[in-house]
Enzyme design. Structure first.
Site, PDB file in Angstrom:
ATOM      1  N   CYS A   1       0.834  -1.215   0.000  1.00  0.00           N
ATOM      2  CA  CYS A   1       0.000   0.000   0.000  1.00  0.00           C
ATOM      3  C   CYS A   1       0.866   1.262   0.000  1.00  0.00           C
ATOM      4  O   CYS A   1       1.515   1.559  -0.983  1.00  0.00           O
ATOM      5  CB  CYS A   1      -1.001  -0.031   1.157  1.00  0.00           C
ATOM      6  SG  CYS A   1      -2.363   1.123   0.893  1.00  0.00           S
TER       7      CYS A   1
ATOM      8  N   HIS B   1      -3.662  -5.068   0.499  1.00  0.00           N
ATOM      9  CA  HIS B   1      -3.187  -5.454   1.838  1.00  0.00           C
ATOM     10  C   HIS B   1      -3.284  -6.963   2.040  1.00  0.00           C
ATOM     11  O   HIS B   1      -4.225  -7.446   2.677  1.00  0.00           O
ATOM     12  CB  HIS B   1      -4.016  -4.733   2.911  1.00  0.00           C
ATOM     13  CG  HIS B   1      -3.609  -3.318   3.151  1.00  0.00           C
ATOM     14  ND1 HIS B   1      -2.538  -2.973   3.958  1.00  0.00           N
ATOM     15  CD2 HIS B   1      -4.115  -2.151   2.680  1.00  0.00           C
ATOM     16  CE1 HIS B   1      -2.413  -1.660   3.986  1.00  0.00           C
ATOM     17  NE2 HIS B   1      -3.359  -1.131   3.215  1.00  0.00           N
TER      18      HIS B   1
ATOM     19  N   GLU C   1      -1.709  -8.827   4.038  1.00  0.00           N
ATOM     20  CA  GLU C   1      -1.555  -9.239   5.445  1.00  0.00           C
ATOM     21  C   GLU C   1      -2.902  -9.392   6.158  1.00  0.00           C
ATOM     22  O   GLU C   1      -3.018 -10.163   7.107  1.00  0.00           O
ATOM     23  CB  GLU C   1      -0.642  -8.261   6.204  1.00  0.00           C
ATOM     24  CG  GLU C   1      -1.251  -6.937   6.637  1.00  0.00           C
ATOM     25  CD  GLU C   1      -1.474  -5.944   5.509  1.00  0.00           C
ATOM     26  OE1 GLU C   1      -1.155  -6.265   4.350  1.00  0.00           O
ATOM     27  OE2 GLU C   1      -1.987  -4.842   5.791  1.00  0.00           O
TER      28      GLU C   1
END
Ligand code: MN
Length: 259
Positions: free
Chosen positions: A128, A232, A234
């Protein structure tokens, strides 16, 4: 005398075994500072690195280039995390009315950190803001605000759905690192950004876009150990989903190979 050589042989054999034992690579995660001045990193990055078999270490913001170089010398790979808008002055632009919160100290830290990491040839994953700041660090520019600066019709890049949920598709270049490690050229991803890569940095290639043309992934031209994504990964990985886990396991594997 014979006993001495025997001992020497056993010692060397043990040393060889020890050297071959896979170590736990240290993955540096760029920190940010909150409004109270505390250093922080969203827990999802920590969980994703742990799931991938790495040792997460949070790197606190600072502006000392020697300290930053030493930080990159003591980690095996770097993750540049998400966060605030990059100050437009970093790519020679004045602020657009829809520019949001910037963090000048973090810009200085992130740019120095990623340059030092690339110089040391350690693997880097930008996420990001990390993806955007990496582009800026190596001479690229950004759209300060996608909806007002991209004149054609664009997708919803700021989803309201939960973080772990994919809401748009990203089409990957066939020979890109991402396509190779994911084993496919289309992937559903989440989306939480209003800025995007505009002019790609000279040493980088675009490796993924959404159907509206927005850049969602890139990698370094001569160094595919340096790659980044606008989404994202994660978020879903931290909650146990496996689809995007290879982004982290690949980084940890590269980190383990380094020494
Ligand atoms: Mn997006």
């Amino acid at each position: 005398m014979r006993q001495f050589f025997l001992s020497l042989f056993v010692f060397c054999f043990a040393l060889t075994l020890y050297a071959q034992t896979p170590k736990l690579p240290i993955i540096g995660i760029s920190g940010t500072s909150n409004s109270e001045g505390a250093v922080q990193v969203p827990a999802a990055y920590i969980k994703a690195v742990l799931r991938a078999g790495g040792v997460p270490v949070v790197l606190p913001i600072n502006g000392d280039i020697e300290v930053i170089k030493k930080m990159t010398a003591s980690i095996d790979a770097l993750i540049l995390t998400g966060g605030e808008d990059v100050a437009p002055q970093k790519y020679n632009e004045e602020p657009h009315p829809f520019l949001e919160k910037v963090n000048p100290g973090r810009d200085v830290f992130d740019i120095a950190l990623v340059k030092a990491a690339v110089e040391r040839r350690i693997p880097v994953l930008g996420i990001c803001r990390g993806h955007q700041v990496m582009n800026v660090a190596f001479g690229g520019t950004l759209y300060q605000d996608i909806p007002s600066q991209i004149k054609t019709e664009v997708l919803k890049h700021r989803q309201q759905a939960p973080r772990r949920q994919g809401t748009h598709q990203v089409i990957l270049e066939e020979n890109s690192v991402l396509a190779k490690i994911l084993g496919k050229t289309a992937v559903m991803t989440n989306s939480f950004h209003h800025q995007a890569v505009k002019d790609i940095a000279p040493n980088f290639i675009i490796t993924g876009r959404t159907s509206d043309g927005v850049v969602e992934a890139m990698e370094m031209r001569d160094n595919p150990r340096v790659y980044s994504v606008q989404f994202h990964p994660e978020s879903s990985v931290a909650e146990g989903a496996d689809e995007l886990l290879p982004l982290f396991t690949h980084l940890v594997a590269l980190a383990g190979d380094k020494r």
